[in-house]
Write an enzyme that holds these catalytic residues in place. Structure first.
Site: not given
Ligand code: 5GP
Ligand code: 5GP
Ligand code: 5GP
Length: 214
Positions: A43, A96, A100
């Site tokens: 991820h 990503e 990040h």
């Molecule tokens: P995060 O912000 O949580 O790092 O990334 C999640 C974002 O990437 C969301 O916008 C989600 O829709 C998109 N995304 C695209 N492909 C994937 C996938 O295979 N797994 C996850 N967890 N998120 C994905």
């Molecule tokens: P969710 O709310 O679906 O758990 O996370 C949404 C997004 O927020 C993730 O795809 C990731 O980009 C970011 N995120 C959530 N939790 C954490 C965390 O504990 N650390 C970091 N660095 N990012 C996070």
């Protein structure tokens, strides 16, 4: 180019179980490069603070697949996007990197390479299988899952669950803690606050079945 000093404490290297992404209400769609195998996928590699907070969107270069030509084959295999509609995964990688990766202090090429190296060094799917924990749709204790992964990693990871369409808790993501060098697995300074406890499902993932989405 001058790379600024890292302004964070450690990385979470986050992997996802494709079966648990796919069997939610939102479903999934396989990447155009082909469906992932029945193994954890990447991820992201997320800079984090010891207090649980994290930096994001640190600016700098925008996502450019041209500087990734030497890693794209591996990225397609290990880091494919399962979001619908099916895509070449670039919007996932771009997200990503922008959110990040720009806070990592790494170049774009070094950032993706660091995640791939970590992925290839620690076989979490194999570590679970060695402990008799298989994606067969049955229930496993979260502590047994963490301990099996510790024998691969040398450190306990964090585990995050989500819910399948029937509302059952299932193994979704693994958070491995890594030093700011992007290479050294460390004891987690803090675990994600959405951890799951007790028995959870480890769902089947059929990499050759039709992608589902409603
Ligand atoms: P995060 O912000 O949580 O790092 O990334 C999640 C974002 O990437 C969301 O916008 C989600 O829709 C998109 N995304 C695209 N492909 C994937 C996938 O295979 N797994 C996850 N967890 N998120 C994905
Ligand atoms: P969710 O709310 O679906 O758990 O996370 C949404 C997004 O927020 C993730 O795809 C990731 O980009 C970011 N995120 C959530 N939790 C954490 C965390 O504990 N650390 C970091 N660095 N990012 C996070
Ligand atoms: P994002 O903001 O990250 O697009 O997505 C928000 C949440 O919805 C994330 O937890 C992400 O993993 C989930 N999500 C987005 N698109 C899809 C999808 O096509 N299938 C599934 N199962 N989850 C998705």
């Amino acid at each position: 180019t001058v790379v600024s000093a890292q302004n964070f404490d450690f990385f979470y290297f986050v992997q996802q179980w494709p079966g648990s992404y796919c069997d939610t209400d939102s479903g999934c769609c396989f990447p155009l490069s082909g469906s992932p195998g029945a193994q954890f996928g990447i991820h992201g590699l997320w800079p984090n603070y010891n207090d649980g907070g994290y930096p994001s969107d640190c600016g700098g270069d925008s996502f450019d697949p041209k500087v990734l030509s030497d890693v794209l084959v591996d990225m397609n295999r290990e880091w494919g996007s399962l979001a619908c509609p099916s895509s070449n995964s670039e919007s996932f990688w771009s997200h990503e990197w922008t959110k990040h990766g720009t806070c990592s202090g790494f170049s774009q090429n070094a950032y993706f390479k660091a995640a791939l190296n970590l992925y290839n060094q620690y076989d979490l799917t194999g570590g679970l299988a060695a402990a008799g924990i298989n994606p067969d749709g049955s229930q496993y204790n979260v502590e047994d899952i963490r301990n099996a992964m510790q024998s691969v990693l040398g450190q306990l990871p964090g585990i995050q669950c989500n819910k399948d369409q029937s509302g059952n808790l299932q193994l979704y993501q693994v958070y491995v803690c890594v030093a700011t060098d992007g290479q050294t697995v460390i004891q987690c300074p803090v675990f994600p606050n959405n951890e799951c406890k007790g028995s959870v499902e480890f769902p089947v993932y059929q990499s050759n079945s039709a992608a589902s989405s409603d």
